[in-house]
Design an enzyme around this catalytic site. Structure first.
Site, PDB file in Angstrom:
ATOM      1  N   ASP A 270      22.673  23.109  64.583  1.00  0.00           N
ATOM      2  CA  ASP A 270      23.442  21.757  64.986  1.00  0.00           C
ATOM      3  C   ASP A 270      23.108  21.380  66.149  1.00  0.00           C
ATOM      4  OD1 ASP A 270      24.943  19.589  64.871  1.00  0.00           O
ATOM      5  OD2 ASP A 270      26.951  20.499  64.240  1.00  0.00           O
ATOM      6  N   GLY A 330      19.836  13.228  61.004  1.00  0.00           N
ATOM      7  CA  GLY A 330      18.839  12.276  60.420  1.00  0.00           C
ATOM      8  C   GLY A 330      18.084  11.501  61.772  1.00  0.00           C
ATOM      9  N   ASP A 351      28.193  12.925  59.297  1.00  0.00           N
ATOM     10  CA  ASP A 351      29.176  13.640  58.468  1.00  0.00           C
ATOM     11  C   ASP A 351      29.651  13.087  57.343  1.00  0.00           C
ATOM     12  OD1 ASP A 351      28.688  15.518  60.671  1.00  0.00           O
ATOM     13  OD2 ASP A 351      30.711  16.119  60.929  1.00  0.00           O
TER      14      ASP A 351
HETATM   15  C1  GAL Z   1      29.137  18.539  63.136  1.00  0.00           C
HETATM   16  C2  GAL Z   1      28.436  18.864  61.729  1.00  0.00           C
HETATM   17  C3  GAL Z   1      29.326  19.242  60.782  1.00  0.00           C
HETATM   18  C4  GAL Z   1      30.233  20.615  61.405  1.00  0.00           C
HETATM   19  C5  GAL Z   1      30.728  20.192  62.710  1.00  0.00           C
HETATM   20  C6  GAL Z   1      31.085  21.525  63.393  1.00  0.00           C
HETATM   21  O1  GAL Z   1      28.153  18.165  64.104  1.00  0.00           O
HETATM   22  O2  GAL Z   1      27.672  17.601  61.231  1.00  0.00           O
HETATM   23  O3  GAL Z   1      28.929  19.552  59.486  1.00  0.00           O
HETATM   24  O4  GAL Z   1      29.122  21.661  61.129  1.00  0.00           O
HETATM   25  O5  GAL Z   1      29.485  19.634  63.525  1.00  0.00           O
HETATM   26  O6  GAL Z   1      31.430  21.440  64.667  1.00  0.00           O
END
Ligand code: GAL
Length: 541
Positions: A270, A330, A351
């Protein structure tokens, strides 16, 4: 034009005696809007699995040479059941009682196998292809992820409970495989008031140390593998994860090695705090004035790709197959380059949350991405929001109506999306379970061609999406994004078909009839009719 007999999913009253998802089941934090339509009955369309054996799940499986192999034959039907296979290549062995194929393959190659599942009522057979080569993840991942339910409250016990529930609920028999820990298995230097997130971030040699909630990552992986399932985890390329936990920046090789040593099978990576790393590599904005609002740095494509390429190279040194899931929302049209950098999937959006606005914005904005999906590399419109969700610690039933949930699962399967259940699997009601255990619907997602559906028509919020399937048929979704029931027409001319064809309702697993030139159905508000069209000829070469 033949009028079809499909009834709408929506009923005004609970006439059929099935559970009613009333507005009273909504989260108290989310009051219902004033002009709420009549509540929908959560009608279960998925027929009960037959007592005779049936083999479900992916029909093609990729593995790299000399890497540990684990594939559990997914089969419904009464137990006891025994499994056998013909054509298994040397190096692999099947456990007749559990249906698990394990071992390793020394050489690249394609192996055609016939799987069998037998119980007192008969034997089911299914063709299965093992492809040993550079590409894994030939069909989209199917599993569970901790974020949409437990978020920053996740513990090892949640993971064990989820794995147990995957087996006890029977979902494992429909091809569900991964149990993925999202953020918060690492130490969090910011949450100093939470002892369960404190401890050494790395050992003296720099190796990452999980937080006290995850005292034994290797043991946890062994437990999950012992059930015939696989396990995944999460990190970020920056110094910290999105939740502020320790991440992989400048420890990529070491972290990938740890994942391999612990026995992990899936990494979600991420972007998050890599923004600061990327920004530091760019020249400062010339017009930045003191006190001026912070501007998001204009990050060039090479910089966006770099951390994913670095972790790709690190994972390639690990003697284990680890699916690589990019998460960077994306940015920079990741679908155009995700496969080239070695992603098995990449998030295409921000999200998701459990509302129609979020679901429909994300789901229906995938049009045009179909040309970038294929075996080993899939677009990922984010995790599922059916069942009890809540981003921890308080959960609530999804705020999607039953028809919206049918739309969600149908669309994700048409999109060949990774299917990651986001709910507490220990508390699934029959309706949620029915959404996740329809083998004909899941087969659309897992189809071996790996094609993603394209949007073939769009008028007045009525959309027809379709994808080619390996057996020469086509899966077609008739979607109604309006707030009242409407007729949706799938025209053969839009689908590139001609002639008479059999139309099968995939949720009900029933043929509807033969149709020529078009098929139409009354589709409820925010709902879908998902069909398979077989026997037509292609109108275009
Ligand atoms: C976001 C991600 C989520 C989750 C979260 C955890 O950036 O899109 O799916 O993983 O971080 O902190």
């Amino acid at each position: 034009m033949k009028k079809n007999a499909l009834c709408s999913v929506v009923f005004a009253a609970a006439a059929c005696g099935l559970a009613l998802l009333s507005t009273s089941s909504r989260s108290s934090a989310q009051p219902a809007p004033a002009s709420q339509p009549a509540p929908e009955v959560a009608e279960i369309l998925t027929p009960k699995a037959a007592p005779a054996p049936r083999i479900n799940g992916a029909k093609v499986f990729g593995v790299r040479p000399n890497h540990p192999f684990l594939f559990t034959i997914a089969a419904t039907g009464d137990r006891p059941m025994t499994f056998s296979a013909t054509g298994l290549p040397a190096g692999l062995a099947l456990d007749a009682n559990t249906g698990r194929i394990t071992g390793a393959l020394a050489q690249e190659g394609e192996f055609k196998v016939t799987l069998s599942a037998k119980n007192s009522l008969g034997t089911a057979k299914s063709k299965f292809k093992i492809i040993c080569g550079p590409t894994i993840g030939l069909t989209p991942a199917m599993g569970w992820n901790s974020w949409n339910c437990f978020a920053d409250a996740v513990t090892a016990q949640h993971v064990i409970d989820a794995a147990d529930a995957m087996v006890k609920s029977g979902l494992i028999n429909h091809g569900w495989t991964y149990i993925n820990i999202d953020d918060f298995w690492e130490v969090n230097p910011r949450r100093t008031n939470d002892p369960s997130l404190q401890g050494p971030e790395r050992d003296a040699g720099g190796k990452i140390v999980p937080n006290p909630r995850f005292p034994d990552m290797k043991g946890l992986a062994e437990y999950v593998h012992g059930l015939g399932l696989k396990i995944g985890l999460y990190s970020s390329p920056g110094p910290l994860t999105c939740g502020g936990c320790v991440a992989s920046y400048q420890h990529e090789d070491q972290d990938a090695q740890s994942y391999g040593e612990w026995g992990f099978d899936y990494l979600k990576y991420d972007w998050c705090s890599y923004n600061s790393v990327a920004a530091a590599s760019l020249p400062p904005p010339t017009n930045a004035a003191p006190g001026a609002p912070r501007r998001r740095p204009q990050i060039d494509l090479a910089t966006r790709q770099k951390p994913y390429a670095v972790m790709r190279a690190a994972l390639d040194k690990v003697p284990r197959d680890i699916l690589f899931s990019f998460c960077q929302y994306g940015d920079a049209n990741v679908w155009e380059w995700g496969a080239q950098i070695g992603g098995n999937s990449w998030r295409t959006t921000g999200d998701i949350t459990d509302t129609w606005a979020s679901l429909s914005r994300i789901g229906f904005s995938q049009a045009g991405h179909e040309k970038y999906a294929g075996p080993g590399h899939f677009n990922d419109p984010d995790m599922m929001i059916v069942g009890r969700v809540g981003w921890g610690p308080r959960l609530h039933p999804t705020r999607l109506t039953p028809n919206e949930q049918y739309t969600h699962v149908s669309l994700w399967c048409l999109l060949s999306a990774p299917l990651l259940i986001g709910c507490d699997m220990t508390a699934m009601d029959d309706f949620t379970l029915s959404l996740l255990s329809n083998d004909e619907v899941l087969a659309v997602d897992q189809d071996s061609l790996g094609r993603q559906a394209a949007r073939l028509s769009q008028t007045n919020n009525l959309e027809v999406w379709a994808k080619d399937l390996e057996d020469g048929s086509m899966a077609v979704g008739l979607f109604n994004r309006n707030t009242n029931a409407q007729e949706v027409i799938a025209k053969w001319s839009d689908l590139g078909l001609k002639g008479r064809a059999t139309v099968r309702d995939l949720w009900r697993q029933k043929d509807i009839g033969k149709f020529k030139d078009e098929f139409h159905a009354t589709v409820p508000r925010h709902g879908v009719v998902l069909v398979k069209i077989t026997g037509a000829t292609a109108s275009k070469p």
